[in-house]
Design a protein around this motif. Structure first.
Motif, PDB file in Angstrom:
ATOM      1  N   GLU A  55      21.667 -17.434   1.510  1.00 53.54           N
ATOM      2  CA  GLU A  55      20.607 -18.352   1.923  1.00 53.54           C
ATOM      3  C   GLU A  55      20.181 -18.008   3.336  1.00 53.54           C
ATOM      4  OE1 GLU A  55      20.918 -22.383  -0.680  1.00 53.54           O
ATOM      5  OE2 GLU A  55      21.393 -22.513   1.447  1.00 53.54           O
ATOM      6  N   TYR A  84      13.179 -23.568  -0.810  1.00 51.84           N
ATOM      7  CA  TYR A  84      13.189 -25.030  -0.889  1.00 51.84           C
ATOM      8  C   TYR A  84      13.323 -25.613   0.507  1.00 51.84           C
ATOM      9  CZ  TYR A  84      18.346 -24.972  -0.397  1.00 51.84           C
ATOM     10  OH  TYR A  84      19.634 -24.805   0.053  1.00 51.84           O
ATOM     11  N   THR A  85      13.074 -26.880   0.620  1.00 50.89           N
ATOM     12  CA  THR A  85      13.247 -27.574   1.890  1.00 50.89           C
ATOM     13  C   THR A  85      14.576 -28.317   1.844  1.00 50.89           C
ATOM     14  OG1 THR A  85      10.881 -27.862   2.032  1.00 50.89           O
ATOM     15  CG2 THR A  85      12.215 -29.266   3.442  1.00 50.89           C
ATOM     16  N   ASP A  86      15.399 -28.136   2.858  1.00 50.90           N
ATOM     17  CA  ASP A  86      16.714 -28.776   2.813  1.00 50.90           C
ATOM     18  C   ASP A  86      16.672 -30.181   3.413  1.00 50.90           C
ATOM     19  OD1 ASP A  86      16.939 -28.611   5.575  1.00 50.90           O
ATOM     20  OD2 ASP A  86      18.406 -26.982   5.564  1.00 50.90           O
ATOM     21  N   TYR A  87      17.820 -30.832   3.383  1.00 47.47           N
ATOM     22  CA  TYR A  87      17.962 -32.208   3.852  1.00 47.47           C
ATOM     23  C   TYR A  87      17.425 -32.398   5.264  1.00 47.47           C
ATOM     24  CZ  TYR A  87      20.545 -36.470   5.199  1.00 47.47           C
ATOM     25  OH  TYR A  87      20.907 -37.707   5.643  1.00 47.47           O
ATOM     26  N   ALA A 119      16.524 -18.601  -0.727  1.00 44.59           N
ATOM     27  CA  ALA A 119      17.793 -18.255  -1.376  1.00 44.59           C
ATOM     28  C   ALA A 119      17.580 -17.083  -2.313  1.00 44.59           C
ATOM     29  CB  ALA A 119      18.310 -19.464  -2.162  1.00 44.59           C
ATOM     30  N   ASP A 142      22.065 -46.741  14.350  1.00 44.55           N
ATOM     31  CA  ASP A 142      22.265 -46.534  12.917  1.00 44.55           C
ATOM     32  C   ASP A 142      21.275 -45.507  12.372  1.00 44.55           C
ATOM     33  OD1 ASP A 142      23.705 -47.287  10.425  1.00 44.55           O
ATOM     34  OD2 ASP A 142      21.696 -47.860   9.781  1.00 44.55           O
ATOM     35  N   ARG A 143      20.044 -45.569  12.858  1.00 44.01           N
ATOM     36  CA  ARG A 143      19.023 -44.627  12.379  1.00 44.01           C
ATOM     37  C   ARG A 143      19.439 -43.183  12.645  1.00 44.01           C
ATOM     38  NH1 ARG A 143      13.190 -44.348  15.283  1.00 44.01           N
ATOM     39  NH2 ARG A 143      12.468 -42.394  14.359  1.00 44.01           N
ATOM     40  N   VAL A 185      22.571 -42.089  13.239  1.00 43.55           N
ATOM     41  CA  VAL A 185      24.039 -42.046  13.222  1.00 43.55           C
ATOM     42  C   VAL A 185      24.583 -40.635  13.012  1.00 43.55           C
ATOM     43  CG1 VAL A 185      24.110 -42.659  10.767  1.00 43.55           C
ATOM     44  CG2 VAL A 185      26.095 -43.086  12.190  1.00 43.55           C
ATOM     45  N   GLU A 186      23.865 -39.843  12.208  1.00 42.06           N
ATOM     46  CA  GLU A 186      24.369 -38.485  11.946  1.00 42.06           C
ATOM     47  C   GLU A 186      24.305 -37.609  13.193  1.00 42.06           C
ATOM     48  OE1 GLU A 186      21.575 -38.441   8.622  1.00 42.06           O
ATOM     49  OE2 GLU A 186      23.087 -37.238   7.593  1.00 42.06           O
ATOM     50  N   ARG A 221      27.596 -38.825  15.637  1.00 44.51           N
ATOM     51  CA  ARG A 221      28.995 -38.628  15.248  1.00 44.51           C
ATOM     52  C   ARG A 221      29.448 -37.222  15.585  1.00 44.51           C
ATOM     53  NH1 ARG A 221      30.114 -42.537  11.011  1.00 44.51           N
ATOM     54  NH2 ARG A 221      29.420 -44.450  12.012  1.00 44.51           N
ATOM     55  N   ARG A 244      22.852 -31.136  12.745  1.00 43.27           N
ATOM     56  CA  ARG A 244      23.894 -31.721  13.582  1.00 43.27           C
ATOM     57  C   ARG A 244      24.558 -30.676  14.465  1.00 43.27           C
ATOM     58  NH1 ARG A 244      26.957 -34.092   8.548  1.00 43.27           N
ATOM     59  NH2 ARG A 244      26.153 -32.068   7.857  1.00 43.27           N
ATOM     60  N   LYS A 300      23.595 -17.361   5.493  1.00 46.62           N
ATOM     61  CA  LYS A 300      24.943 -17.625   5.000  1.00 46.62           C
ATOM     62  C   LYS A 300      25.009 -17.161   3.560  1.00 46.62           C
ATOM     63  CE  LYS A 300      25.002 -22.306   3.104  1.00 46.62           C
ATOM     64  NZ  LYS A 300      25.670 -23.581   3.098  1.00 46.62           N
TER      65      LYS A 300
END
Lengths: 282, 540
Positions: free
Chosen positions: A26, A55-58, A65, A107-108, A110-111, A114, A253, A262
């Motif tokens: 990918e 594709y479009t990822d998260y 790919a 919260d919005r 949060v990722e 952390r 992140r 990868k």
């Protein structure tokens, strides 16, 4: 600083000790079209040739790919993109601590607050907790972000070859050496420790001064965006303003969310043939 | 979100007994079956039990517990569910699944429920089963939960409640079918007086649903069952389902992916596969995206699913919806997505990320069940009333250091059913219920009955993992009574004397032999559940 039109040629190569029967890969090498940056063209060539699925990822990155099923000893990937970058945005004042620490905001994002495999919580590390303390005493998150960059640059010296792709923020901090990935992770650790949402940006960097028509050796680069009532970009490696020389490819992140390449393959040891990035301003 | 239970709940409450009413009279519904069992008598039941063991052994119906295989201990007394009760369970399960399907489509898509703030984003994104790799993958017929097993218990008032959702790889359905076959073989006379809804159409329903999930352009889809291998505790079931559906049972190495098509290696060359009913965990499914060291999966299968060339059932990432930290929000999700009131209530649950609820739980830890939120089943569960001080202290430390990773519930006393115990005697034992549901995209089929698991304590309070639980053939009886019956019904006890086994000592509210006993039964049940699940012996 005016915007630039840049053509980026990103070559990656691998040589394998044994014949590889199959590999799955990918690639995240396509500049985004967002926030004033405009992708004009993009091609990806792989050798041995293979059909490419995208594709479009998260996280919003454009992923390509492909799997290779002919026996091969070498894999070559060439991504060529042409992109218009926007001029340096005018200065915009950031938000307050109160706004950033609002539970809804926390919260919005949060990722992006952390800790992760690469980015630990600096507030928990006796070596860095004092910096987080001082950041929190700054008048606003923007000043805190500048302090974070200052401390990272004071602590970590730019030196290729000491760290590798798996080095964490804590390890880079202890070693005192690193490259853009390490500067970025270390800065993220401090920002998140102070409760400021912050993300890893992967992309390319052109020369500081415009250089029309002249191919220059560029680099696959990483920097930071933090949120204080809007996104602000900072480049802790160079301490340069993030503007028309920066090309955004992916955000996440940490490095694990945005690796340019990868993949997995069946076979023996591989030897990286290096990565080269050439950028020409058109 | 959660309801704080009344502190009065700490006083032990008698379990609901499915055969004896609180005032001590037997329920008319059980009369015929109990009559038959009484006439067979204790010594007769012992003979039947030996016949059962021989039958199970001959048919190789075993499950692996620890290192050894042993017959699945099926109790000879069936569990009876009246059609009115069943209608409510069925409707409640279908409703819950519709909401959970909508939730999964949402969190792996637009994320409306998060933007609307119905569930804290932190709970969803911190779930170990939230797989960002699956984001944006749509399924051909919008089904992600092809097979589910929603665990129910019956509380002290006799009301069915949802204990947990199993939306990943719920297992145990093969025992439902085997139990029916076995009971019909060794105790045919108990069926005489009732019309029991059949369970044997399950494999056909499952196959239909899997075919319906195939990429739409495929007219005759090839379905396979993917097993991690013979060492998996549920391997028997994988074999069973493949055989009864008439499809191939494969391991990861039998499949490969090329240019987004999955092929099965066969003696006559590669054959394309369109639907993979996988019984391996997400983490092992695709080393390109998930665990790179997995040899059980198929490299490239996630992108093949993304390209719509193969369907993975159940879908990748379903675990975010059966995470125990999400569980307290399911009633809200039902209202949010469906605009309906939940038919089956939850068990009261404390969200430990909420400081007030956490404080309450820590103050009453000895009366709580504490469960890890990402583990399935009872793995890692701490049962407050029976835990040692040390275990409680450890649980408190765990809850304080990572509140997101645990939930707490007040101890609920499961209902009891008549069960054959030592010497062929019949005595009450605690049961739960796992109804299996299959979603084909148009209809949800809920297998009538499901798996009833029964605690078989052998006198000792120390139930270690090697002892496992038993199961019961579970009947849905067409009693000609329609949907107007409420779920918690009176069962029209007319006070007539109905024979029931002498010595059957159901615990009654007004005549509880010892409140303490109830607690012990409940503890054993919970420990057993924890134990055998930890060993990988039982479902999910």
């Amino acid at each position: 600083m005016a915007g630039r039109r840049l053509r980026i040629t990103h070559r990656t190569g691998y040589r394998y000790a044994e014949v590889v029967e199959a590999s799955f890969n990918e690639v995240r090498m396509t500049p985004m079209s967002a926030e004033g940056q405009l992708l004009l063209s993009h091609t990806l060539d792989v050798l041995p040739a293979a059909p490419i699925q995208s594709y479009t990822d998260y996280w919003g990155a454009h992923v390509e790919a492909f799997d290779v099923h002919v026996p091969h000893r070498m894999l070559e990937i060439v991504a060529i993109s042409t992109v218009d970058t926007p001029p340096l945005p005018p200065y915009r004042a950031g938000g307050s601590w109160l706004q950033v620490h609002d539970p809804v905001v926390q919260d919005r994002f949060v990722e992006l607050l952390r800790s992760t495999t690469y980015v630990d919580d600096a507030a928990q590390d006796p070596d860095r907790a004092w910096i987080v303390e001082r950041m929190r005493e700054e008048k606003d998150p923007e000043s805190a972000a500048h302090l974070a960059t200052y401390e990272v640059r004071r602590r970590i010296g730019y030196q290729p070859g000491v760290t590798d792709v798996s080095t964490t923020a804590a390890q880079a901090w202890r070693s005192g050496h690193g490259v853009c990935q390490d500067f970025t992770h270390a800065t993220l650790s401090l920002l998140r420790g102070a409760g400021i949402p912050a993300r890893y940006v992967s992309g390319y960097l052109h020369t500081e001064e415009p250089a029309v028509g002249e191919p220059v050796v560029g680099e696959s680069h990483a920097w930071v965006e933090y949120w204080d009532e809007g996104w602000h970009a900072i480049d802790p490696t160079n301490d340069r303003a993030v503007g028309s020389a920066h090309v955004i490819v992916a955000r996440g992140r940490d490095y694990a969310d945005v690796p340019p390449l990868k993949g997995i393959y069946a076979g023996g040891q591989s030897e990286g043939l290096g990565v080269s990035v050439e950028i020409t301003q058109l | 979100m959660t309801t704080a239970p009344a502190d009065a709940a700490n006083a032990p409450v008698a379990p609901f007994d499915e055969m004896i009413t609180p005032d001590g009279t037997p329920r008319a519904t059980h009369a015929a079956v109990m009559d038959t069992l009484t006439s067979i008598g204790a010594s007769g039941l012992e003979v039947r039990a030996r016949q059962r063991d021989a039958y199970l052994d001959r048919h190789g119906i075993t499950f692996t517990l620890g290192e050894r295989e042993r017959p699945l201990p099926m109790d000879l007394v069936p569990r009876l569910l009246m059609s009115g009760e069943w209608q409510r369970i069925e409707a409640g399960v279908i409703q819950r699944l519709r909401a959970l399907e909508a939730f999964l489509a949402d969190v792996y898509g637009p994320g409306r429920v998060l933007a609307d703030g119905l569930i804290p984003r932190s709970l969803v994104t911190s779930s170990t089963h939230f797989h960002r790799e699956a984001w944006g993958i749509s399924t051909p017929n919008d089904v992600r939960i092809h097979v589910s097993g929603i665990d129910l218990i019956r509380d002290e008032a006799g009301e069915f409640r949802v204990l947990e959702d199993n939306l990943r790889n719920p297992s145990g359905v093969s025992y439902v079918l085997e139990n029916r076959r076995t009971l019909a073989h060794v105790l045919p006379e108990v069926f005489a007086a009732h019309r029991v809804r059949p369970v044997n159409e399950y494999p056909e329903r499952l196959l239909d649903a899997l075919k319906a999930a195939a990429p739409p352009e495929v007219s005759r889809p090839t379905v396979v069952v993917l097993t991690p291998g013979v060492h998996n505790s549920a391997h028997y079931e994988h074999t069973f389902l493949a055989r009864h559906m008439g499809v191939e049972l494969v391991e990861g190495r039998d499949l490969y992916c090329r240019d987004n098509t999955v092929y099965m290696r066969t003696t006559s060359g590669p054959e394309p596969v369109h639907v993979i009913y996988r019984r391996i965990d997400d983490d092992f499914l695709d080393p390109v995206h998930l665990r790179p060291d997995s040899v059980l999966g198929i490299p490239g299968v996630i992108n093949a699913a993304r390209a719509g060339r193969v369907t993975v059932a159940n879908a990748i990432g379903n675990g975010v919806a059966d995470d125990k930290a999400i569980y307290p929000y399911v009633p809200k999700l039902i209202r949010y997505y469906l605009g309906e009131e939940p038919i089956l209530p939850n068990v009261d649950t404390f969200d430990l990320t909420d400081p007030d609820q956490r404080k309450h739980v820590l103050a009453h830890l000895d009366r709580m069940v504490v469960k890890p939120s990402d583990a399935s089943g009872g793995y890692g569960l701490v049962m407050g009333p029976s835990a040692t001080d040390e275990e409680l202290a450890q649980a408190a430390r765990d809850v304080i250091s990572s509140p997101r990773n645990y939930i707490a519930q007040p101890v609920v006393t499961f209902s009891t059913c008549p069960t054959v115990v030592e010497d062929g005697r019949i005595a009450p034992r605690h049961v739960d219920l796992r109804p299996f549901a299959v979603n084909d995209g148009r209809n949800v089929y809920v297998l009538p009955g499901g798996l009833s698991r029964v605690a078989l304590p052998e006198g000792s309070l120390v139930v270690n993992s090697s002892q496992g639980g038993g199961s019961k053939d579970t009947w849905v009886i067409d009693d000609g009574v329609g949907d107007e019956r409420p779920a918690v019904e009176d069962w029209s006890d007319d006070g007539a004397t109905v024979p029931w086994p002498p010595g059957y000592n159901a615990t009654r509210r007004d005549n509880s032999p010892s409140a303490h006993d109830d607690r012990i039964l409940q503890q054993e049940r919970q420990q057993q559940q924890a134990g055998d699940r930890a060993a990988g012996g039982t479902p999910c």
